[in-house]
Design an enzyme around this catalytic site. Structure first.
Site, mmCIF file in Angstrom:
data_model
loop_
_atom_site.group_PDB
_atom_site.id
_atom_site.type_symbol
_atom_site.label_atom_id
_atom_site.label_comp_id
_atom_site.label_asym_id
_atom_site.label_seq_id
_atom_site.Cartn_x
_atom_site.Cartn_y
_atom_site.Cartn_z
ATOM 1 C CB SER A 256 -3.598 -6.070 -0.420
ATOM 2 O OG SER A 256 -4.322 -5.293 0.293
ATOM 3 C CG HIS A 403 -0.685 -3.446 3.360
ATOM 4 N ND1 HIS A 403 -1.335 -4.601 3.639
ATOM 5 C CD2 HIS A 403 -1.386 -2.945 2.359
ATOM 6 C CE1 HIS A 403 -2.178 -5.052 2.685
ATOM 7 N NE2 HIS A 403 -2.461 -3.764 1.989
HETATM 8 C C1 GCU Z 1 -7.462 -1.139 1.780
HETATM 9 C C2 GCU Z 1 -8.606 -2.440 2.156
HETATM 10 C C3 GCU Z 1 -8.060 -3.678 2.543
HETATM 11 C C4 GCU Z 1 -7.296 -4.151 1.096
HETATM 12 C C5 GCU Z 1 -6.091 -2.998 0.761
HETATM 13 C C6 GCU Z 1 -5.349 -3.092 -0.447
HETATM 14 O O1 GCU Z 1 -6.741 -1.024 2.818
HETATM 15 O O2 GCU Z 1 -9.236 -1.763 3.487
HETATM 16 O O3 GCU Z 1 -9.052 -4.693 2.590
HETATM 17 O O4 GCU Z 1 -6.710 -5.355 1.485
HETATM 18 O O5 GCU Z 1 -6.829 -1.721 0.606
HETATM 19 O O6 GCU Z 1 -5.881 -3.961 -1.381
HETATM 20 O O7 GCU Z 1 -4.471 -2.686 -0.549
#
Ligand code: GCU
Length: 426
Positions: A256, A403
């Site tokens: 992420s 995710h």
């Molecule tokens: C949020 C953000 C993402 C990121 C994520 C994370 O969702 O919008 O860009 O990758 O956090 O780091 O879990």
């Protein structure tokens, strides 16, 4: 009117492929002056140019120099049979040796398989503290800022005992060491706290003179700070013989926002032998120009401190960017690169991550990827869930699920490491 303007401006993510604006990707293999890039030597110059474009338009600039000291503070032999758990302190010192500014101390945890020869390793930042990767009562709890999880695992912005082991599914240490790799991890907030602090804290705070010397638009955001911290940890791995890790075989992994960071660390530090982006999405592996799921405008609104200020000009204006994210991936060439997506992670645009991965293949080809492998990468269509495309040093996979960083992701990454990092000497 301003209240009205704000309500009408509320961000609604697009998930409809049919609504993606027409776009053309910048050519990875053409200079800003329009000259074709046809040899490895010409790529060296284009690479430097591309790196500069990402520094100036996206992430900001960190110094080329680093100054660290490393101390092993714990070595727990047979933490598990055949595995030593080390904890290190890596001090990031001011660049000017005569400065009396205090260093920033970053805590590192390393699980290293015992062996006559130094182990290859995967190094990754974690989100909640080294103590969250398993229930080991000895692992130090960070004293730096943590996000208030409001679930009992933190006390406000402080990490506490109750957090031990809460992130264990993301850090399958036994799987990793059983396969012969060291697992090395660092809490990202030790390097830079994840909020807008105006360069006060974390790694930025060690180098105010450097930051003030930069044009305001080019000052580094947190992603650049975290990536710099990863390079400092790699310096420490090089210096700490007691660790018995082979610094020439370290893959850098992140999930992420930390996957955005691992891509940038791989781009800025060619010593990383392998680069792994897990669900990195916008600002990471996903093409900006598709503007699907999270967009540049959205990320710059929620997390402006991750990037430099120049990036703001591309809000709802992606086609003005001189680069797109396939070129971030290409900056890792010819080293091993893994891009992993997940089916339910639409916010990160799995298809945009796949297309960017694919569009990086011509750079790998120029640097020697075999034509068979190039064909595999270029002919591939978006893979089915739970499947992997392997093309020479390039790997893409799509996991089924949300995710996250899961065992299946790790298996894919370790398979790529087996193909690319291991040598006869082991
Ligand atoms: C949020 C953000 C993402 C990121 C994520 C994370 O969702 O919008 O860009 O990758 O956090 O780091 O879990």
């Amino acid at each position: 009117t301003s209240a009205m303007a704000q309500t009408t401006k509320k961000f609604v993510a697009n998930y409809d492929e049919a609504k993606i604006p027409a776009y053309e990707l910048p050519a990875a293999l053409q200079t800003q002056d329009g000259d074709p890039v046809e040899t490895a030597e010409q790529w060296n110059d284009r690479r430097a140019e591309t790196l500069r474009l990402f520094e100036e338009h996206v992430f900001g600039i960190m110094p080329e120099q680093r100054n660290i000291k490393v101390k092993v503070v714990r070595s727990d032999r047979d933490y598990r049979p055949g595995v030593t758990r080390h904890e290190l302190d890596v001090s990031i010192l001011p660049l000017d040796a005569s400065s009396d500014r205090s260093p920033l101390v970053v805590q590192v945890l390393a699980d290293v398989p015992q062996s006559d020869s130094p182990a290859p390793a995967i190094l990754g930042l974690n989100f909640q503290g080294n103590h969250t990767i398993d229930n080991d009562p000895r692992t130090r709890i960070p004293s730096s800022w943590v996000r208030d999880r409001r679930n009992g695992s933190t006390d406000g912005n402080k990490a506490i005992e109750a957090g031990r082991g809460v992130a264990s599914t993301r850090w399958p240490s036994k799987m990793i060491t059983d396969r012969g790799y060291a697992m090395i991890t660092v809490y990202y907030g030790d390097i830079d706290p994840d909020f807008d602090d105006g360069f006060e804290n974390g790694v930025h705070g060690v180098m105010p003179e450097f930051i003030e010397s930069l044009p305001e638009d080019h000052r580094p955001g947190s992603i650049a700070g975290w990536a710099y911290g990863l390079s400092c940890v790699l310096d420490a791995i090089e210096q700490a013989d007691a660790l018995n890790v082979d610094a020439t075989k370290v893959g850098v992994l992140g999930h992420s926002r930390l996957g955005k960071t691992s891509l940038w660390a791989g781009a800025t530090d060619p010593r990383f032998a392998m680069v792994i982006s897990n669900d990195s999405g916008c600002g990471g592996a996903a093409l900006c120009r598709r503007a699907i799921g999270e967009t540049v405008a959205r990320i710059n609104t929620s997390f402006p401190h991750w990037f430099n200020d120049a990036y703001l000009q591309y809000n709802e204006n992606e086609s003005a960017l001189p680069i797109d994210q396939h070129q971030l991936i290409a900056l890792s060439a010819p080293r091993a690169i893994a891009v992993g997506s997940a089916t339910q992670d639409e916010w990160a645009d799995p298809k945009g991550e796949f297309l960017a991965w694919q569009a990086a293949a011509p750079v790998y080809e120029l640097l020697g990827m075999s034509s068979d492998d190039v064909k595999v990468a270029e002919d591939a269509s978006m893979p089915k869930k739970q499947s992997v495309i392997n093309a020479g040093p390039m790997q893409y996979h799509l996991r089924e699920g949300k995710h996250d960083l899961a065992d299946y992701d790790w298996e894919c990454y370790l398979d790529l490491a087996d193909r690319t990092l291991q040598t006869e000497s082991r």
